[in-house]
Design a protein around this motif. Sequence first.
Motif, PDB file in Angstrom:
ATOM      1  N   GLU A  66      31.297  45.842  36.966  1.00 51.23           N
ATOM      2  CA  GLU A  66      30.585  45.400  35.756  1.00 51.23           C
ATOM      3  C   GLU A  66      29.731  46.523  35.190  1.00 51.23           C
ATOM      4  N   LYS A  74      31.985  48.763  33.339  1.00 52.43           N
ATOM      5  CA  LYS A  74      32.310  48.120  32.058  1.00 52.43           C
ATOM      6  C   LYS A  74      31.204  48.378  31.032  1.00 52.43           C
ATOM      7  N   ASN A 112      33.093  40.989  27.364  1.00 57.23           N
ATOM      8  CA  ASN A 112      34.319  40.435  27.934  1.00 57.23           C
ATOM      9  C   ASN A 112      35.422  41.480  28.075  1.00 57.23           C
ATOM     10  N   HIS A 162      37.958  41.348  30.879  1.00 55.32           N
ATOM     11  CA  HIS A 162      37.872  39.999  31.440  1.00 55.32           C
ATOM     12  C   HIS A 162      38.994  39.073  30.985  1.00 55.32           C
ATOM     13  N   HIS A 218      40.120  37.880  34.306  1.00 53.59           N
ATOM     14  CA  HIS A 218      39.875  36.489  34.706  1.00 53.59           C
ATOM     15  C   HIS A 218      41.182  35.772  35.023  1.00 53.59           C
ATOM     16  N   HIS A 239      35.531  39.087  42.076  1.00 58.62           N
ATOM     17  CA  HIS A 239      35.480  39.161  40.612  1.00 58.62           C
ATOM     18  C   HIS A 239      35.653  40.594  40.126  1.00 58.62           C
ATOM     19  N   ILE A 242      38.442  42.385  37.675  1.00 55.42           N
ATOM     20  CA  ILE A 242      38.011  42.952  36.395  1.00 55.42           C
ATOM     21  C   ILE A 242      38.376  44.434  36.310  1.00 55.42           C
ATOM     22  N   ASP A 248      41.138  31.296  28.180  1.00 58.39           N
ATOM     23  CA  ASP A 248      40.043  32.235  27.956  1.00 58.39           C
ATOM     24  C   ASP A 248      39.073  31.694  26.914  1.00 58.39           C
TER      25      ASP A 248
END
Length: 356
Positions: A179, A182, A235, A238, A242, A259, A263, A316
């Motif tokens: 994350e 990201k 997002n 994602h 996801h 997670h 990702i 989504d």
Amino acid sequence: MNSIETKTYKIHFNDQAYVELNRYIAEHKFSKIFILVDTNTHEYCLSKFMSQLETAIAIEVIEIEAGESYKTIETCVGVWNALSELGADRKSLMLNLGGGVVTDLGGFVACTFKRGIKYINIPTSLLAMVDASVGGKTGVDLGALKNQVGVISSGDMVLIDTSYLDTLAQNQMKSGLAEMLKHGLIRDRDYFDRLTNLSQLTLDDLDVLIHESVEIKKVVVTNDPLEQGERKYLNFGHTLGHAIESYFLSHPDKEELLHGEAIAIGMILECFISMELCGFPKADLDHITKTFNAIYSPVVIEPSDYDAIIDLLKYDKKNEHGNINFVLLEHIGAPKIDCLVDNELIIKSFEYYKSS
């Protein structure tokens, strides 16, 4: 580190976090305090956290099972029942001590119990510190489908004590790092480059980088709290990530992915799609792919998996009017929202990942 202030709450760090928590508790006349933990944070984090509390108010601990598979309405029902049986009322305070499952689920439980009680998030994983606990998104999964039920409602504060990271396994640290990477890709090339130079990082550097990551997310969320535009940037990676995470969670022959692991794959796939649709530089795609593959172990996604993963894209949260909306990159720091991608290109991105 300086506290970060949003429009509705503050994010406090390390020693200052406990000063602010005890001041907050002293200023309010709470009837009872409830601490939500999972089996891991009960064992590794609760005693330290309790030692920092300075209050004579009665405290009850509620424990849930650890893991994404328990981020469900059924777990919420258990926590709601426990709150009721232990005498919680509208003047109770809920402290969510844990990773993203605890902060997401605990926030949702607090927002809905007796139509809302006050709560505070104390994230203990890197992922929760830089992502799940910031921005007011609460909720649970619907089966294997991520975050389908929830509300946007921030707690009264977020307390980030990076010493809890000492309890994390390496794969959990890498999950949170995804994350942070990201945040660099959507906002700041310099930040991304500093993150990728892992061999040069010290623990003090990590504290600074966590603070920067929280600041990046805070600015985006403040500008667009209800995700009508800019907040969609968060997002990136994602949409496919996801779907991959959900597929591996539900498939009996697949090993569940964290997670951040899912990702990371999603970001490689969506960088490739960005190159094809938005002119994202190939040199950056190659650099990102090489960097991510050095951090995260390769995951086998077979051609027989492609259709099932693509089918999950329809769930989504960014989708509108039947369209599956991607966040792509024109270059590092320049995301583009509401991009339509056909299935043929998605399959082409899977083939790229497989060969990388």
